[in-house]
Design a protein around this motif. Structure first.
Motif, PDB file in Angstrom:
ATOM      1  N   CYS A  39     -24.875  -2.045 -38.359  1.00 11.18           N
ATOM      2  CA  CYS A  39     -25.052  -2.689 -37.157  1.00 11.18           C
ATOM      3  C   CYS A  39     -26.343  -2.308 -36.414  1.00 11.18           C
ATOM      4  N   GLU A  40     -26.900  -0.868 -36.446  1.00 11.38           N
ATOM      5  CA  GLU A  40     -28.142  -0.561 -36.114  1.00 11.38           C
ATOM      6  C   GLU A  40     -29.308  -1.358 -36.792  1.00 11.38           C
ATOM      7  N   THR A  41     -29.194  -1.255 -38.088  1.00 12.91           N
ATOM      8  CA  THR A  41     -30.436  -2.013 -38.888  1.00 12.91           C
ATOM      9  C   THR A  41     -30.350  -3.362 -38.556  1.00 12.91           C
ATOM     10  N   GLN A  42     -28.941  -3.932 -38.276  1.00 16.76           N
ATOM     11  CA  GLN A  42     -29.214  -5.318 -37.989  1.00 16.76           C
ATOM     12  C   GLN A  42     -29.627  -5.723 -36.745  1.00 16.76           C
ATOM     13  N   TYR A  88     -27.124   4.343 -48.151  1.00 13.87           N
ATOM     14  CA  TYR A  88     -28.208   3.533 -48.065  1.00 13.87           C
ATOM     15  C   TYR A  88     -28.138   2.269 -48.941  1.00 13.87           C
ATOM     16  N   GLY A  89     -27.341   2.359 -50.184  1.00 14.10           N
ATOM     17  CA  GLY A  89     -27.282   1.215 -50.954  1.00 14.10           C
ATOM     18  C   GLY A  89     -26.078   0.490 -50.625  1.00 14.10           C
ATOM     19  N   ALA A  90     -24.963   0.972 -50.270  1.00 12.85           N
ATOM     20  CA  ALA A  90     -23.917   0.371 -49.511  1.00 12.85           C
ATOM     21  C   ALA A  90     -24.361  -0.513 -48.240  1.00 12.85           C
ATOM     22  N   ALA A  91     -25.006  -0.076 -47.501  1.00  9.83           N
ATOM     23  CA  ALA A  91     -25.740  -0.891 -46.352  1.00  9.83           C
ATOM     24  C   ALA A  91     -26.324  -1.944 -46.613  1.00  9.83           C
ATOM     25  N   ALA A  92     -27.055  -1.683 -47.806  1.00  5.07           N
ATOM     26  CA  ALA A  92     -28.050  -2.763 -48.316  1.00  5.07           C
ATOM     27  C   ALA A  92     -27.383  -4.128 -48.570  1.00  5.07           C
ATOM     28  N   SER A  93     -26.391  -3.702 -49.561  1.00  6.52           N
ATOM     29  CA  SER A  93     -25.298  -4.653 -50.144  1.00  6.52           C
ATOM     30  C   SER A  93     -24.588  -5.491 -48.996  1.00  6.52           C
ATOM     31  N   VAL A  94     -24.354  -4.574 -47.956  1.00  8.03           N
ATOM     32  CA  VAL A  94     -23.651  -5.602 -46.763  1.00  8.03           C
ATOM     33  C   VAL A  94     -24.595  -6.161 -45.991  1.00  8.03           C
ATOM     34  N   LEU A  95     -25.834  -5.859 -45.993  1.00  4.82           N
ATOM     35  CA  LEU A  95     -26.960  -6.733 -45.333  1.00  4.82           C
ATOM     36  C   LEU A  95     -27.067  -8.188 -46.005  1.00  4.82           C
ATOM     37  N   SER A  96     -26.960  -7.635 -47.372  1.00  8.25           N
ATOM     38  CA  SER A  96     -27.309  -8.797 -48.400  1.00  8.25           C
ATOM     39  C   SER A  96     -26.016  -9.806 -48.360  1.00  8.25           C
ATOM     40  N   GLY A  97     -24.903  -9.314 -48.308  1.00  6.87           N
ATOM     41  CA  GLY A  97     -23.780 -10.052 -48.273  1.00  6.87           C
ATOM     42  C   GLY A  97     -23.559 -10.993 -46.781  1.00  6.87           C
ATOM     43  N   LYS A 124     -36.106  -3.559 -53.063  1.00  6.22           N
ATOM     44  CA  LYS A 124     -35.475  -4.557 -52.729  1.00  6.22           C
ATOM     45  C   LYS A 124     -35.564  -4.716 -51.222  1.00  6.22           C
ATOM     46  N   PRO A 125     -35.672  -5.972 -50.580  1.00  4.15           N
ATOM     47  CA  PRO A 125     -35.972  -5.925 -49.203  1.00  4.15           C
ATOM     48  C   PRO A 125     -34.920  -5.410 -48.238  1.00  4.15           C
ATOM     49  N   HIS A 126     -33.559  -5.388 -48.448  1.00  3.07           N
ATOM     50  CA  HIS A 126     -32.366  -4.901 -47.623  1.00  3.07           C
ATOM     51  C   HIS A 126     -32.399  -3.626 -47.740  1.00  3.07           C
ATOM     52  N   LEU A 127     -32.705  -3.194 -48.664  1.00  2.85           N
ATOM     53  CA  LEU A 127     -32.786  -1.373 -48.971  1.00  2.85           C
ATOM     54  C   LEU A 127     -33.970  -0.932 -48.241  1.00  2.85           C
ATOM     55  N   ALA A 128     -35.081  -1.717 -48.290  1.00  2.00           N
ATOM     56  CA  ALA A 128     -36.312  -1.292 -47.498  1.00  2.00           C
ATOM     57  C   ALA A 128     -35.890  -1.272 -46.198  1.00  2.00           C
TER      58      ALA A 128
END
Length: 459
Positions: A41-44, A4-13, A67-71
């Motif tokens: 992809c699915e979160t996006q 989940y942390g990695a996914a949040a970082s990718v979304l932030s990037g 943080k918003p992306h992790l949320a």
């Protein structure tokens, strides 16, 4: 929590325009890149829906350290995914808000008068609606046969339904049901989301995961065994392996690409696929001399040049704005495409050329073909490709309807464009491929007495 942390970082990037989704996923160093890619992809896809639910539930106001992306990732997993399988210290926090989040999610569905999660993508402003395409799988006839592959899959519990009668049948595929495509004789079709990356047939090179539209260029080029062919911009190699299968490894493919990394991956793919007739060169196709004696027998060229990728469904999630490239970028790409096509048409023995892109932009497609036909002064003509194909080229010049387009809506494939050009005089190349005849396809091909059947897996 690492996922989940990695996914949040990718979304932030992605939001900060630090790179494409794939670039950010592969640079994340998260071990299971496929799992991470799917989650992002699915979160996006549901980003606007998740923002609405989080805002209505007041989650970020209550949990100020979240943080918003992790949320967004955690709420996706809670409401739309498989449930929180990790989450670390945030799992009990989300559990406390679970009832409120579920209530707001249900209220959003009522507000938009929908019952399915997918329908929210149609009605929520800003949501990314991505058409779920079937999984197309090309049987690699260099290593196996269609009949043996079908038999192998049936023994694994898959249910073969014969040849597809139309798009509605492809849309209705679910579970382990699969069909034979109505057009391509070695293309199997499975339900959306079917994953073959870990399947032994894929890993042994017996199956090639390739969108149907991407299979059209090689099929339409139709080089007979023994031919000499140029694949001008070859990496990552799916089309090259298809050409080799059509040639039955008899003849020669000269494959060029400038990207050394992609060529290395392509070499691995071709080795796994059993391709032995291909010569790979880390070279700009524009620097290849048409007068070089090595290419004096080249009668067939497949040109699939760099393009905007605006027809690739995944790009809508990977790169915001990919579906509407700037005019400056289109102008630069179209300039390169014209130069590449003009160069390809200058090979003296050329009889047939296929020009294709995974773009939906007229500037890269019809406009490029029109300009080069005018430049050739009648030396080449457009062939009417696949007359029964439902989506044709845009009517921007006389004969443009001979070209074909593909799209998720009209053909259940990625967005694509294909034009077939033939030399107007001289000996004709191979006949134009036609749609398969109607009628049932046997699940097992009849055995030949003098030739042993190929095995579905290496012995």
């Amino acid at each position: 929590m690492a996922l989940y942390g990695a996914a949040a970082s990718v979304l932030s990037g992605l939001e900060a325009h630090q790179g494409s989704l794939k670039t950010l996923v592969y640079s994340s160093r998260f071990q299971n890149v496929r799992q991470l890619y799917a989650l992002v992809c699915e979160t996006q896809r549901y980003s606007a829906v998740l923002d609405s639910v989080i805002r209505s539930a007041g989650l970020l106001e209550t949990e100020k350290k979240l943080k918003p992306h992790l949320a967004k990732v955690l709420v996706y997993e809670l409401l739309l995914g498989r449930g929180l399988r990790g989450g670390g210290r945030w799992k009990p926090v989300l559990s406390r808000h679970k009832a409120r989040l579920q209530a707001e999610f249900a209220r959003l569905k009522v507000k938009h008068c929908v019952s399915r999660n997918e329908d929210l993508l149609e009605s929520t402003p800003g949501a990314v609606k991505v058409v779920q395409l079937p999984r197309f799988v090309r049987v690699n006839t260099l290593k196996t046969s269609l009949a043996d592959t079908i038999d192998y899959l049936k023994r694994e519990g898959y249910s073969y339904q014969g040849r597809a009668s139309g798009l509605d049948e492809l849309r209705a595929l679910e579970g382990k049901r699969f069909v034979l495509d109505s057009l391509l004789p070695e293309l199997l079709v499975f339900s959306a989301g079917t994953d073959f990356h870990k399947h032994p047939l894929y890993q042994a090179g017996h199956l090639i995961l390739q969108d149907k539209a991407s299979c059209l260029p090689a099929m339409l080029l139709a080089p007979p065994p023994g031919s000499h062919v140029i694949d001008a911009c070859a990496a990552p190699g799916n089309k090259t392996s298809h050409l080799a299968a059509l040639l039955k490894n008899r003849g020669k493919i000269f494959a060029f690409d400038l990207d050394a990394g992609r060529l290395a991956a392509m070499a691995t793919l071709l080795t796994r696929a059993g391709v032995s007739c291909c010569e790979i060169a880390n070279k700009d196709f524009l620097s290849v001399s048409p007068s070089d004696p090595r290419y004096r027998q080249v009668q067939y060229i497949l040109l699939d040049p760099s393009c905007s990728g605006s027809g690739m469904v995944s790009r809508q999630l990977e790169e915001p704005g990919a579906f509407s490239p700037s005019q400056e970028r289109l102008h630069a790409l179209a300039g390169f495409q014209r130069r590449a096509l003009s160069h390809a048409l200058s090979f003296p023995a050329l009889q047939r050329l296929v020009y294709s892109t995974c773009s939906v932009c007229q500037e890269e497609n019809e406009d490029v073909v029109r300009d080069l036909l005018q430049q050739s002064l009648g030396a080449f003509r457009l062939v009417q490709a696949l007359p029964l194909w439902p989506q044709r080229g845009l009517s921007t010049f006389p004969g443009a309807e001979h070209c074909i387009r593909a799209s998720p809506e009209a053909t259940l494939t990625g967005g694509f464009f294909v034009a077939v050009l033939e030399r107007a005089s001289g000996e004709s190349p191979a006949p134009e491929p036609q749609l398969l005849a109607e009628g049932p396809v046997p699940s097992v091909a009849p055995k030949k007495k003098k030739r042993p059947r190929q095995k579905a897996l290496p012995t």
